[in-house]
Design a protein around this motif. Structure first.
Motif, PDB file in Angstrom:
ATOM      1  N   GLU A   1       0.885  -1.282  -0.104  1.00 58.99           N
ATOM      2  CA  GLU A   1       0.000  -0.011  -0.046  1.00 58.99           C
ATOM      3  C   GLU A   1       0.877   1.203  -0.026  1.00 58.99           C
ATOM      4  OE1 GLU A   1      -2.550  -0.348   3.405  1.00 58.99           O
ATOM      5  OE2 GLU A   1      -3.882  -1.915   2.494  1.00 58.99           O
ATOM      6  N   ARG A   2       1.990   1.151   0.445  1.00 58.47           N
ATOM      7  CA  ARG A   2       2.944   2.441   0.615  1.00 58.47           C
ATOM      8  C   ARG A   2       3.934   2.508  -0.700  1.00 58.47           C
ATOM      9  NH1 ARG A   2       1.760   6.288   4.552  1.00 58.47           N
ATOM     10  NH2 ARG A   2       0.916   5.042   6.426  1.00 58.47           N
ATOM     11  N   LYS A   3       3.507   1.735  -1.537  1.00 62.62           N
ATOM     12  CA  LYS A   3       4.126   1.537  -3.095  1.00 62.62           C
ATOM     13  C   LYS A   3       5.566   1.241  -2.868  1.00 62.62           C
ATOM     14  CE  LYS A   3       0.321   3.274  -5.149  1.00 62.62           C
ATOM     15  NZ  LYS A   3      -0.268   2.391  -5.975  1.00 62.62           N
ATOM     16  N   VAL A   4       5.870   0.487  -1.688  1.00 61.70           N
ATOM     17  CA  VAL A   4       7.396   0.078  -1.798  1.00 61.70           C
ATOM     18  C   VAL A   4       7.509  -1.011  -2.777  1.00 61.70           C
ATOM     19  CG1 VAL A   4       9.035  -1.496  -0.255  1.00 61.70           C
ATOM     20  CG2 VAL A   4       7.452   0.439   0.647  1.00 61.70           C
ATOM     21  N   LEU A   5       6.862  -1.923  -3.212  1.00 62.09           N
ATOM     22  CA  LEU A   5       7.200  -2.589  -4.353  1.00 62.09           C
ATOM     23  C   LEU A   5       7.566  -1.969  -5.714  1.00 62.09           C
ATOM     24  CD1 LEU A   5       4.263  -5.345  -3.836  1.00 62.09           C
ATOM     25  CD2 LEU A   5       6.626  -5.853  -4.028  1.00 62.09           C
ATOM     26  N   ASP A   6       6.521  -0.688  -5.959  1.00 65.45           N
ATOM     27  CA  ASP A   6       6.813  -0.191  -6.941  1.00 65.45           C
ATOM     28  C   ASP A   6       7.911   0.638  -6.990  1.00 65.45           C
ATOM     29  OD1 ASP A   6       3.644   0.170  -8.242  1.00 65.45           O
ATOM     30  OD2 ASP A   6       3.713   0.055  -6.190  1.00 65.45           O
ATOM     31  N   MET A   7       8.323   1.153  -5.880  1.00 67.54           N
ATOM     32  CA  MET A   7       9.674   1.789  -5.832  1.00 67.54           C
ATOM     33  C   MET A   7      11.028   0.896  -5.979  1.00 67.54           C
ATOM     34  SD  MET A   7       9.328   4.606  -2.637  1.00 67.54           S
ATOM     35  CE  MET A   7       8.197   3.571  -1.452  1.00 67.54           C
ATOM     36  N   ILE A   8      10.908  -0.349  -5.388  1.00 69.36           N
ATOM     37  CA  ILE A   8      11.799  -1.411  -5.515  1.00 69.36           C
ATOM     38  C   ILE A   8      12.142  -1.492  -7.207  1.00 69.36           C
ATOM     39  CG2 ILE A   8      12.659  -3.449  -5.262  1.00 69.36           C
ATOM     40  CD1 ILE A   8      12.978  -1.955  -3.034  1.00 69.36           C
ATOM     41  N   VAL A   9      11.024  -1.662  -7.911  1.00 68.83           N
ATOM     42  CA  VAL A   9      10.989  -2.077  -9.302  1.00 68.83           C
ATOM     43  C   VAL A   9      11.730  -0.966  -9.912  1.00 68.83           C
ATOM     44  CG1 VAL A   9       9.573  -2.615 -11.504  1.00 68.83           C
ATOM     45  CG2 VAL A   9       9.162  -3.763  -9.306  1.00 68.83           C
ATOM     46  N   TYR A  10      11.230   0.341  -9.728  1.00 73.19           N
ATOM     47  CA  TYR A  10      11.774   1.440 -10.134  1.00 73.19           C
ATOM     48  C   TYR A  10      13.177   1.601 -10.066  1.00 73.19           C
ATOM     49  CZ  TYR A  10      12.541   6.499 -11.246  1.00 73.19           C
ATOM     50  OH  TYR A  10      12.852   7.697 -11.635  1.00 73.19           O
ATOM     51  N   VAL A  11      13.777   1.352  -8.826  1.00 71.85           N
ATOM     52  CA  VAL A  11      15.211   1.192  -8.654  1.00 71.85           C
ATOM     53  C   VAL A  11      15.776   0.180  -9.519  1.00 71.85           C
ATOM     54  CG1 VAL A  11      16.950   0.818  -6.686  1.00 71.85           C
ATOM     55  CG2 VAL A  11      14.916   2.257  -6.151  1.00 71.85           C
ATOM     56  N   ILE A  12      15.356  -0.920  -9.476  1.00 74.27           N
ATOM     57  CA  ILE A  12      16.125  -1.954 -10.263  1.00 74.27           C
ATOM     58  C   ILE A  12      16.033  -1.702 -11.690  1.00 74.27           C
ATOM     59  CG2 ILE A  12      15.690  -4.342 -11.107  1.00 74.27           C
ATOM     60  CD1 ILE A  12      14.589  -4.957  -8.273  1.00 74.27           C
ATOM     61  N   TYR A  13      14.947  -1.022 -12.270  1.00 72.38           N
ATOM     62  CA  TYR A  13      14.935  -0.754 -13.762  1.00 72.38           C
ATOM     63  C   TYR A  13      15.541   0.610 -14.215  1.00 72.38           C
ATOM     64  CZ  TYR A  13      12.593  -0.524 -18.171  1.00 72.38           C
ATOM     65  OH  TYR A  13      12.501  -0.630 -19.618  1.00 72.38           O
TER      66      TYR A  13
ATOM     67  N   SER B   1      12.907 -10.036 -18.112  1.00 73.14           N
ATOM     68  CA  SER B   1      13.804  -9.664 -18.992  1.00 73.14           C
ATOM     69  C   SER B   1      15.394  -9.630 -18.082  1.00 73.14           C
ATOM     70  CB  SER B   1      13.897  -7.946 -19.240  1.00 73.14           C
ATOM     71  OG  SER B   1      13.997  -7.366 -18.069  1.00 73.14           O
ATOM     72  N   HIS B   2      15.156 -10.071 -16.821  1.00 79.48           N
ATOM     73  CA  HIS B   2      16.382 -10.177 -15.978  1.00 79.48           C
ATOM     74  C   HIS B   2      16.613 -11.582 -15.624  1.00 79.48           C
ATOM     75  CE1 HIS B   2      15.913  -5.839 -14.083  1.00 79.48           C
ATOM     76  NE2 HIS B   2      16.542  -5.954 -15.373  1.00 79.48           N
ATOM     77  N   ILE B   3      15.823 -12.582 -16.038  1.00 80.60           N
ATOM     78  CA  ILE B   3      16.273 -14.001 -15.816  1.00 80.60           C
ATOM     79  C   ILE B   3      17.460 -14.376 -16.554  1.00 80.60           C
ATOM     80  CG2 ILE B   3      15.618 -16.266 -16.980  1.00 80.60           C
ATOM     81  CD1 ILE B   3      12.484 -15.553 -16.393  1.00 80.60           C
ATOM     82  N   ASP B   4      18.106 -15.253 -15.912  1.00 78.10           N
ATOM     83  CA  ASP B   4      19.732 -15.598 -16.234  1.00 78.10           C
ATOM     84  C   ASP B   4      20.558 -14.395 -16.184  1.00 78.10           C
ATOM     85  OD1 ASP B   4      18.865 -18.089 -16.945  1.00 78.10           O
ATOM     86  OD2 ASP B   4      18.550 -17.799 -18.829  1.00 78.10           O
ATOM     87  N   CYS B   5      20.419 -13.262 -15.392  1.00 80.70           N
ATOM     88  CA  CYS B   5      21.336 -12.342 -14.987  1.00 80.70           C
ATOM     89  C   CYS B   5      22.047 -12.502 -13.523  1.00 80.70           C
ATOM     90  CB  CYS B   5      20.823 -11.137 -15.361  1.00 80.70           C
ATOM     91  SG  CYS B   5      20.180 -10.532 -16.887  1.00 80.70           S
ATOM     92  N   ASN B   6      21.576 -13.609 -13.064  1.00 85.22           N
ATOM     93  CA  ASN B   6      22.329 -13.930 -11.655  1.00 85.22           C
ATOM     94  C   ASN B   6      21.924 -12.746 -10.753  1.00 85.22           C
ATOM     95  OD1 ASN B   6      23.570 -15.537  -9.854  1.00 85.22           O
ATOM     96  ND2 ASN B   6      25.678 -14.483 -10.334  1.00 85.22           N
ATOM     97  N   VAL B   7      20.808 -12.416 -10.741  1.00 85.72           N
ATOM     98  CA  VAL B   7      20.267 -11.347  -9.853  1.00 85.72           C
ATOM     99  C   VAL B   7      19.280 -11.766  -8.670  1.00 85.72           C
ATOM    100  CG1 VAL B   7      20.872  -9.398 -11.508  1.00 85.72           C
ATOM    101  CG2 VAL B   7      18.553 -10.575 -11.566  1.00 85.72           C
ATOM    102  N   GLY B   8      18.667 -12.936  -8.873  1.00 79.51           N
ATOM    103  CA  GLY B   8      17.698 -13.554  -7.914  1.00 79.51           C
ATOM    104  C   GLY B   8      16.325 -13.313  -8.540  1.00 79.51           C
ATOM    105  N   VAL B   9      15.993 -12.971  -9.464  1.00 79.50           N
ATOM    106  CA  VAL B   9      14.740 -12.700 -10.092  1.00 79.50           C
ATOM    107  C   VAL B   9      13.747 -14.011 -10.284  1.00 79.50           C
ATOM    108  CG1 VAL B   9      15.355 -12.985 -12.675  1.00 79.50           C
ATOM    109  CG2 VAL B   9      13.361 -11.527 -12.040  1.00 79.50           C
ATOM    110  N   GLU B  10      14.514 -15.135 -10.399  1.00 86.54           N
ATOM    111  CA  GLU B  10      13.978 -16.557 -10.559  1.00 86.54           C
ATOM    112  C   GLU B  10      13.356 -16.690  -9.155  1.00 86.54           C
ATOM    113  OE1 GLU B  10      17.613 -16.414 -13.374  1.00 86.54           O
ATOM    114  OE2 GLU B  10      17.040 -15.860 -11.292  1.00 86.54           O
ATOM    115  N   ASP B  11      14.062 -16.594  -8.179  1.00 87.19           N
ATOM    116  CA  ASP B  11      13.237 -16.884  -6.844  1.00 87.19           C
ATOM    117  C   ASP B  11      12.110 -15.925  -6.557  1.00 87.19           C
ATOM    118  OD1 ASP B  11      15.108 -18.915  -5.957  1.00 87.19           O
ATOM    119  OD2 ASP B  11      16.471 -17.369  -5.090  1.00 87.19           O
ATOM    120  N   ALA B  12      12.335 -14.631  -6.942  1.00 85.59           N
ATOM    121  CA  ALA B  12      11.007 -13.839  -6.860  1.00 85.59           C
ATOM    122  C   ALA B  12       9.815 -14.356  -7.637  1.00 85.59           C
ATOM    123  CB  ALA B  12      11.496 -12.362  -7.105  1.00 85.59           C
ATOM    124  N   LEU B  13      10.180 -14.620  -8.882  1.00 86.12           N
ATOM    125  CA  LEU B  13       9.078 -14.925  -9.986  1.00 86.12           C
ATOM    126  C   LEU B  13       8.288 -16.397  -9.064  1.00 86.12           C
ATOM    127  CD1 LEU B  13      10.755 -14.386 -13.282  1.00 86.12           C
ATOM    128  CD2 LEU B  13       8.595 -13.420 -12.356  1.00 86.12           C
TER     129      LEU B  13
END
Length: 376
Positions: A51-63, A118-130
């Protein structure tokens, strides 16, 4: 970055500290390592972060580094960008923890699916998140479009057909998209099954499927032929094969007629039984075959669950049900013998114990479907 300048290391370190605290904030656990911490989720805290848009902020920081063209996916593993790499890894770990066992947060993240993929196979942990986003999230799985399913299937093409570099996570994604427990997503199962193992499939060569040659189990991997004994010594191929079997089981979940027909043609009843009974195989692989056996050969037509015990039955009904159960006699004999020889539990041998648990569940299913009979 928003002003065209790179972030200073000191600023990144303070950001990583804040991300660490947020990761610890999401779950109850004694593990203070942000990359190992799992624990029980605090649903209210997860909701607040959404609700505090932390998810949105994290994606913004990553992208942002990629959108500003300061950073390229091909450069992310270079030493000069190590702070950004840690920042992105922490970001995806936080996304995973915010979505852990939280279906609503998983649904919220679907709008960012294209960025995450788009970040799959970049060794950044996106697979676990997905995987965390999709696991046990029926509403989200049901909302997945065929186009999005095809994107996950197309990940298999990132591997060469010689299997020199395989990624079992691609198969895990597809298994999760089929549903969970006793709640399959039929449309996803059938689309994936037809795409992977259908008559005109172009993807079956990206799976490892055994075949029988003069009584021996063989594998054709790329241009190489392996017998079973040598194949199981190849750790990466063995793990990929295990995930293939788990995917086939997920396709059959919930009596999916289309998938069961395709899978049973691909791997026969006797072949599945052979892998279950082979004591030279790992317990993990044998457990996976037990699950495939359940969904492809037990929880199928014409067998039905018996919700109550029938104290009186017609002899004609008993005799009419005997013949179809002949194929299960060998399994029943194996289960009886295995339980007799393994009455002591070794708490340290978790994989053996898991195999025993799967066998118990398999045995229960045989009883529930009125299949289990006295073995002479």
């Amino acid at each position: 970055l928003t002003h065209g300048r790179p972030i200073k290391p000191v600023d990144l370190l303070s950001t990583l500290k804040a991300l660490t605290q947020l990761i610890l904030f999401c779950t109850q656990s004694n593990d203070q390592d942000p990359f190992k911490r799992e624990g029980i989720p605090y649903e209210n805290r997860q909701r607040v972060l959404r609700e505090r848009k932390v998810l949105d902020m994290i994606v913004y920081v990553i992208y942002l580094p990629f959108r500003q063209e300061y950073l390229d996916l091909n450069d992310i593993l270079k030493s000069e960008y190590k702070y950004y790499l840690r920042l992105i890894r922490f970001g995806y770990r936080l996304i995973k923890q915010i979505c852990k066992n939280n279906a609503r947060n998983g649904v919220y993240m679907i709008k960012y699916l294209h960025i995450l993929m788009s970040h799959i196979d970049c060794n950044v942990g996106v697979e676990d998140a997905l995987l965390e986003i999709f696991t046990n999230n029926y509403n989200l799985l049901d909302a997945i479009t065929e186009k999005q399913l095809q994107e996950f299937i197309n990940l298999l093409k990132k591997q060469d057909k010689s299997f020199t570099n395989v990624n079992s996570r691609y198969l895990e994604f597809l298994s999760v998209l089929c549903g969970y427990d006793a709640k399959p997503v039929t449309k996803n199962q059938e689309f994936i099954a037809n795409s992977l193992i259908g008559a005109s499939s172009q993807f079956i060569n990206y799976l490892i499927i055994p075949y029988e040659d003069e009584g021996k189990m063989m594998f054709k991997v790329g241009d190489q032929l392996w017998d079973l004994a040598n194949f199981i010594q190849q750790k990466s191929l063995r793990e990929y094969f295990q995930k293939t079997i788990e995917l086939l089981a997920s396709l059959c979940l919930g009596r999916n007629i289309v998938s069961i027909e395709l899978v049973s043609k691909l791997i026969s009843h006797n072949m599945v039984l052979h892998f279950i009974m082979d004591e030279n195989l790992t317990y993990e692989l044998r457990s996976s075959f037990c699950i495939l056996y359940l969904h492809a050969y037990i929880d199928v037509e014409p067998y039905t669950r018996a919700d109550i015990i029938l104290y009186t039955r017609k002899w004609a009904d008993i005799m009419s049900k005997t013949n179809p159960h002949i194929q299960f006699k060998k399994l029943q004999a194996f289960i009886d013998q295995h339980f007799e020889n393994n009455q002591l539990i070794d708490m340290a041998n978790t994989q053996r114990n898991r195999f025993l648990l799967v066998l118990v569940r398999l045995c229960r299913q045989l009883f529930e479907f009125n299949i289990y009979e006295d073995v002479p």
